[in-house]
Design an enzyme around this catalytic site. Sequence first.
Site, short mmCIF file in Angstrom:
data_model
loop_
_atom_site.label_atom_id
_atom_site.label_comp_id
_atom_site.label_asym_id
_atom_site.label_seq_id
_atom_site.Cartn_x
_atom_site.Cartn_y
_atom_site.Cartn_z
N LYS A 181 0.85 -1.19 0.00
CA LYS A 181 0.00 0.00 0.00
C LYS A 181 0.88 1.24 0.00
O LYS A 181 1.90 1.30 0.71
CB LYS A 181 -0.90 0.01 1.24
N LYS A 204 -13.99 -7.78 -5.74
CA LYS A 204 -14.29 -8.13 -4.35
C LYS A 204 -15.73 -8.61 -4.29
O LYS A 204 -16.63 -7.94 -4.78
CB LYS A 204 -14.07 -6.91 -3.45
O1 LIG Z 1 -5.72 -6.89 -2.20
C1 LIG Z 1 -5.14 -7.20 -1.14
O2 LIG Z 1 -3.96 -7.61 -1.12
C2 LIG Z 1 -5.83 -7.10 0.19
C3 LIG Z 1 -7.11 -6.36 0.25
C4 LIG Z 1 -6.98 -4.86 0.17
O3 LIG Z 1 -5.94 -4.34 -0.10
C5 LIG Z 1 -8.12 -4.06 0.45
C6 LIG Z 1 -9.19 -4.63 1.08
C7 LIG Z 1 -10.27 -3.86 1.51
C8 LIG Z 1 -10.33 -2.54 1.26
C9 LIG Z 1 -9.36 -1.85 0.46
O4 LIG Z 1 -9.05 -0.58 0.91
C10 LIG Z 1 -8.11 -2.62 0.09
C11 LIG Z 1 -7.90 -2.33 -1.42
O5 LIG Z 1 -8.01 -1.18 -1.81
O6 LIG Z 1 -7.65 -3.19 -2.23
MG LIG Z 2 -7.35 -1.54 -3.87
#
Ligand SMILES: O=C(O)CCC(=O)C1=CC=C[C@@H](O)[C@@H]1C(=O)O
Ligand SMILES: [Mg+2]
Length: 325
Positions: free
Chosen positions: A109, A215
């Site tokens: 991130k 998702k």
């Molecule tokens: O994709 C991943 O490795 C984990 C999940 C993840 O990063 C997220 C899960 C839930 C909310 C989000 O802000 C975030 C994303 O942005 O992808």
């Molecule tokens: Mg994302």
Amino acid sequence: MHIPSVLRERGIDRVAAFSIPMTTRFRRITERDGLLLHGPAGWAEFSPFWDYGTAESAAWLRAALADATAARPAPLREEVEVNVTIPVVPPVLAHRLAAVGGARTAKVKVADPGVSLAEDAARLEAVRDAMGPAARLRIDANAAWTREEALAALPVLDRAAGGLEYAEQPCAELEDLAAVRRALEIPIAADESVRRAEDPLRVARAEAADLLVMKVQPLGGVQRCLDLAEQAGLPVVVSSALESGVGLSAGIALAAALPELPYACGLGTATLLTGDLVEPPLYASGGMLPVGRRDPAPELLERHAAGVELTARWEERLAACAAQS
Ligand SMILES: O=C(O)CCC(=O)C1=CC=C[C@@H](O)[C@@H]1C(=O)O
Ligand SMILES: [Mg+2]
């Protein structure tokens, strides 16, 4: 907890609210909370983040209802490869987290408010150092950058990472995503442009991304995601919404049913929570997660049961979303 009649009519006979502290702050939250619903097909998770309003959360409820009342699609694989997810943390911690679960891909991130590009670059360097030259490193900017900022930041982070697999949602607007995609060699993944868009296929039609993040809960369920993936005609990375093992297993079911799965999935997020509702917890091993429905362990549901006030808030939210579904 009171179960709304529209849910009772569909066979939902148990609802339980949970709350689990996160190991590190992620997405500005420190506790992950939600509901588990039990229906004729088993347990399902309904856990929209609190910044999602009723209309948007209704899709999350449709997903949970579908999962609790109907069988999941037949799996094409027995396990699913996952990435390790690295929150915005200092390099030393990022280095340590990169080894968790034995993944060969990391999603790092970046671009959190108040965090510098140099700090993001240092985090990527640490993850590369921990995982070695063969690992794939991707970043997620959560739509934080303008077009100009993305064009300036991405080459810097690409160098720091020793090559990026892709950049997830560098900008919010489709026009900016498309422009960044045209200008740079780094592949672009769309996440918010899919999960929070009125039309999740618009990004594909606009040729604004090379791949789509899906998702299950925000998109309304496993089958809806399969349909969207087919219509989009782009590769899909299935990712979690930081669910417990119950909700994660629905994401794994989607990943297992997609005809093609060319990327590691963002489903290895149970380790971001201090505990799980399923036993054993849904932690990756050798970078893989097993396919299969997971029911909560009663003693874990009890241990992580939400308090009275939080339970009341969820009861109210469930009623509001049920009225819209
Ligand atoms: O994709 C991943 O490795 C984990 C999940 C993840 O990063 C997220 C899960 C839930 C909310 C989000 O802000 C975030 C994303 O942005 O992808
Ligand atoms: Mg994302």
